[in-house]
Structures are given as C-alpha cells and as structure tokens.
Motif scaffolding. Structure first.
Motif, PDB file in Angstrom:
ATOM      1  N   LEU A  58       0.829  -1.218   0.000  1.00 27.00           N
ATOM      2  CA  LEU A  58       0.000   0.000   0.000  1.00 27.00           C
ATOM      3  C   LEU A  58       0.858   1.261   0.000  1.00 27.00           C
ATOM      4  N   LEU A  59       1.986   1.219   0.713  1.00 30.06           N
ATOM      5  CA  LEU A  59       2.819   2.418   0.887  1.00 30.06           C
ATOM      6  C   LEU A  59       4.066   2.390   0.009  1.00 30.06           C
ATOM      7  N   ASN A  65      10.734   5.823  -3.972  1.00 28.46           N
ATOM      8  CA  ASN A  65      10.278   6.775  -4.990  1.00 28.46           C
ATOM      9  C   ASN A  65      11.393   7.755  -5.295  1.00 28.46           C
ATOM     10  N   GLU A  66      11.471   8.183  -6.553  1.00 33.61           N
ATOM     11  CA  GLU A  66      12.467   9.196  -6.914  1.00 33.61           C
ATOM     12  C   GLU A  66      12.062  10.598  -6.459  1.00 33.61           C
ATOM     13  N   LYS A  67      10.779  10.794  -6.226  1.00 39.04           N
ATOM     14  CA  LYS A  67      10.280  12.114  -5.799  1.00 39.04           C
ATOM     15  C   LYS A  67      10.376  12.252  -4.290  1.00 39.04           C
ATOM     16  N   PHE A  82       2.379  13.012  -3.086  1.00 39.47           N
ATOM     17  CA  PHE A  82       0.929  13.235  -3.056  1.00 39.47           C
ATOM     18  C   PHE A  82       0.475  13.952  -4.328  1.00 39.47           C
ATOM     19  N   ARG A  83       1.290  14.933  -4.778  1.00 34.78           N
ATOM     20  CA  ARG A  83       0.888  15.716  -5.949  1.00 34.78           C
ATOM     21  C   ARG A  83       0.855  14.859  -7.209  1.00 34.78           C
ATOM     22  N   SER A  84       1.753  13.854  -7.279  1.00 33.42           N
ATOM     23  CA  SER A  84       1.756  12.987  -8.470  1.00 33.42           C
ATOM     24  C   SER A  84       0.435  12.225  -8.594  1.00 33.42           C
ATOM     25  N   ASN A  93      -1.683  20.074 -11.716  1.00 30.30           N
ATOM     26  CA  ASN A  93      -0.589  20.066 -12.697  1.00 30.30           C
ATOM     27  C   ASN A  93       0.720  20.368 -11.985  1.00 30.30           C
ATOM     28  N   TRP A  94       1.830  19.976 -12.616  1.00 27.14           N
ATOM     29  CA  TRP A  94       3.133  20.318 -12.084  1.00 27.14           C
ATOM     30  C   TRP A  94       3.466  21.749 -12.460  1.00 27.14           C
TER      31      TRP A  94
END
Length: 447
Positions: A58-59, A65-67, A82-84, A93-94
């Motif tokens: 789940l996590l 992650n690269e972000k 979270f934004r992705s 949007n980014w």
C-alpha cells in the motif's frame, strides 16, 4: 464479517427473526473461530506478516520513490508524491520548473526523500552492469547507495522488490476476487439446486439458450477488440468494459425470458422440466481440472497481443475458480437442508433470495480457506510466468522478472536470492494462514 456480508449482500427487507437467529449463531461461531485462530502461533505470525506485506504494497510509493515526500523549492513547499496522485487523476498540474525535473539534482531549501530514493524504472548508468550490495558503488553518499545491488542497466533491486510486493499482492487478491465471484455463484447454484430442485418450462429453456448464444456473441465476441484495448488503459477501464459486457449478456437473457412467456401457453412448450444444474456444473469442474492450468494460462497469454499484468490477473482468476466452487457446493449441499432454510422456504421467499441472503453467507467459511491457499498459488503462478517472460511486459519489474535476470547472469546472486526468498516466504505465509483457518474452522482438528 457482518459488515462484509452487508456489502456483498445488501438486501435490507426480510425476516428479522431469521436474521437475529443467524447473527447469534455467527457471533458464537466466528468468535470461537477467532479464539481458535489466535491460539495458533504460526497462524498469528502469518497474519501479522500478511499485514506487513500489505502495508509495504500500500505504501510502496512512499517507501521507494524518486520524488521527495516533502520539499521546499524556490521558497514554495511541495509534497511531490501526493501531488503525483493528483496529477495522475487530472485534478492538478506540475509547476513549469518541476515538469520533467530530475528530482535528485534539484537544489532544495530543504527536502525529505523516501527511505529508498529510486523507482523501479530509474536507471543508474554509473552503477549498471550488475553491482552487488557489497561492490564499490559510485554514489555521492550512503543515502543513494543501492542496498540490494543493481541489474544490468542500473535498476535498483530494493526498489523493484518493494514495488514487486504490490504487484504480487494485487495479483493474488484480484485474481482470487475474480475466481471467488465465479466459484461462489456456480458452486452455490450446483449445491443448492442439485439436479431436482430447479425447474423451468421448455419454452424458457429454449429461448434462454438461444438468447444466451446471441448475448455471448454481442457481449464478448463483437466487443473483443474493445476488451483487449481496455487492458492497456488500466484495470479500472477493463472492469468497466467487462461490466458493460455482462450487462449486455444479462439484457439478452432477460429478453429471452420475456420472449418465452407467450410460448408457455403452448402445452408442449409450457411443460416444466428439471434442469440438472449440479451435473452440468460438476462436469464443468471436471473439464477445467482435466486441462493443465499452467499450460492453459501460457496458451492464453501467448495469443494476447498486448501483454499486461492485468491480463495475467484475469487469466489466473478465470482458471482458479473450480476449487472455490467445489468447496461452496459441498457447503450448500449441507446448508440447504437446515431448518432456517426450510423456514425461509415456508415463508414464501424466492429461491434466489434464500441463496444470496441466507445460504451463501453461512457457507463462506470454507471459501476463506480456499482463498488463502489460492492467493499463494496465484503469486507463485505469476512469478513463474514472469520468470518465463510470458504474459508480463518486459518493462514491468516483478519478483519473477528479477529471477529471470539471474538465469542469464548466474554470478548476479543477489537477483536470485532476494526475489526467491520473497516468493518463498510470501507463499509459505499464506499457506500457514490457510492451515490456521482450516484448523480454526474444523472442530475435528482443534486440540
């Protein structure tokens, strides 16, 4: 348990007295099962380990992650992981300066990276060509070290293992969900109706078979391209299209039933005859068991134009239902003669209401055992298919694809040891959970 039943069987009206009797029986029965399961230390260890694996699955995006999890860049605070999700859903949007950014090279005011700062798709050219966990690695600090090594083009093995956990759990759960839906419906119909309890007029049988053939053609054959394309667009899109096909099939069956009504007035066509449901479905079990499942899966996977992990899940699901169906058929053969079923029949409830409201919910205990073993089997099957390179796209890194890389490069021991151990421990854990459920649900096995 009751919440699950209310979700699966959301009929609200009916006999409260019957429900109260069943709830009292369930509370004592499931309370006893829970107590027996807790006494089994191995089974409890398996349960906690499954929760641990589910948490990793789940996590996974927050662990590897690269972000960054959070960062401050040019005076603005971001939560990129979270934004992705919001970007993927199309609700955000980014910013222009973060589009196509190389996240680890940005100059942040402050930043918090996940414990493993790589995605499975990331390649580290400086550490390619099979760097083992103990080799000297070209990284700027210990923070960026590949703790379980890399493969030939620099994929981080630990990140692949973490995201592979999500793939393995999804394969197990989704394939068994599909198998349980098919198995429960067919097994319950065979067990409850048997060969003598379901009757229909000759007109109904004739027109329903005729419209069933039309329905199968328009629901699946004519929509085969749409269904195969939906695989490439994601699992949710495929299930929407599959649901639409099932609605078309149900609509044709309904039309067949309505068209047959006027013909029932003809004496010959109006005569009701027994439908040997049990024999038909039991022969279907035997047909499915006579076909080697693994070869069937490989054959179906080979003719799919666009390989996808979702295809593997669906194929495993559609070939794994006979075991579940046999369990619930045996339970329904016992349950259908119990007093509360006879009471429901005496009250004039419809047969299908009795099956879905009263019979199936009280016969699910054996299904949970089959599900536990089935999830283990599905994970093993997916790993085997990935190892052979069948059904799973090459860019999808799973435990099986990591093992396949070790086959081509025997010196890369870390590509065999870690995924192999993960597959072994996961399959063993689900089997231990299944053994614990078997012992807790069967009074003869209790110590």
């Amino acid at each position: 348990m009751n919440i699950l039943r209310r979700i699966l069987f959301p009929f609200s009206s009916g006999d409260k007295a019957l429900e109260k009797i069943q709830e009292k029986t369930d509370q004592s029965f499931w309370g006893n099962v829970k107590k027996q399961y807790r006494r089994n230390r191995l089974a409890m260890f398996a349960f906690y380990f499954i929760v641990f694996l589910a948490s990793i699955a789940l996590l996974a995006d927050f662990i590897a992650n690269e972000k960054p999890l959070a960062c401050s860049y040019k005076g603005n605070t971001y939560f990129p992981v979270f934004r992705s999700y919001a970007v993927d859903l199309g609700i955000s949007n980014w910013p222009a300066d973060l589009q196509n950014a190389t996240w680890k090279e940005l100059e942040y005011d402050w930043v918090v990276f996940p414990p493993v700062p790589y995605l499975p798709k990331n390649t580290d050219v400086a550490n390619s060509q099979f760097k083992s966990p103990f080799d000297e690695q070209e990284v700027k600090s210990w923070r960026w070290k590949h703790h379980l090594g890399t493969d030939d083009i620099g994929h981080d093995v630990l990140s692949s293992m973490i995201h592979g956990t999500r793939t393995a759990m999804l394969v197990g759960l989704i394939s068994m969900f599909i198998a349980s839906m098919i198995g429960i419906i067919l097994g319950s119909l065979a067990g409850y109706f048997g060969d003598q309890r379901l009757k229909a007029s000759r007109a109904s049988i004739l027109f329903i078979i005729l419209f069933l053939l039309f329905g199968l053609f328009y629901a699946f054959s004519s929509r085969s391209y749409i269904l195969s394309e939906s695989f490439s667009q994601g699992l949710s899109v495929f299930f929407v299209q599959l649901l639409l096909s099932l609605v078309i099939l149900a609509a044709f069956l309904g039309m067949g039933y309505l068209v047959a009504k006027p013909f029932k007035k003809i004496p010959f066509l109006g005569v009701k005859v027994n439908i040997p449901v049990d024999i038909m479905i039991s022969r279907l079990f035997e047909v499915m068991y006579s076909i080697p499942t693994l070869f069937l899966i490989i054959s179906i996977s080979a003719i799919i134009e666009k390989p996808s992990i979702y295809v593997v899940m669906v194929i495993i699901g559609f070939t794994s239902w006979p075991g579940i169906a046999r369990f619930i058929r045996a339970e329904l053969l016992r349950v259908r003669s119990l007093e509360y079923i006879e009471a429901a029949q005496a009250m004039g409830f419809s047969e299908f209401r009795i099956i879905f409201k009263h019979a199936i919910p009280n016969a699910l205990s054996s299904v949970f055992i089959a599900l536990a073993f089935g999830i283990a089997s599905a994970i093993l099957t997916e790993a085997f298919l990935s190892f052979l390179g069948v059904g799973v796209p090459p860019e999808q890194l799973t435990w099986g694809t990591l093992l396949a890389m070790a086959r081509t490069t025997p010196t890369a021991w870390w590509l065999a040891i870690f995924p192999g151990f993960a597959i072994f421990i996961t399959v063993t854990i689900f089997n231990l959970a299944g053994d614990g459920l078997t012992e807790a649900l069967d009074p003869r096995l209790r110590k």
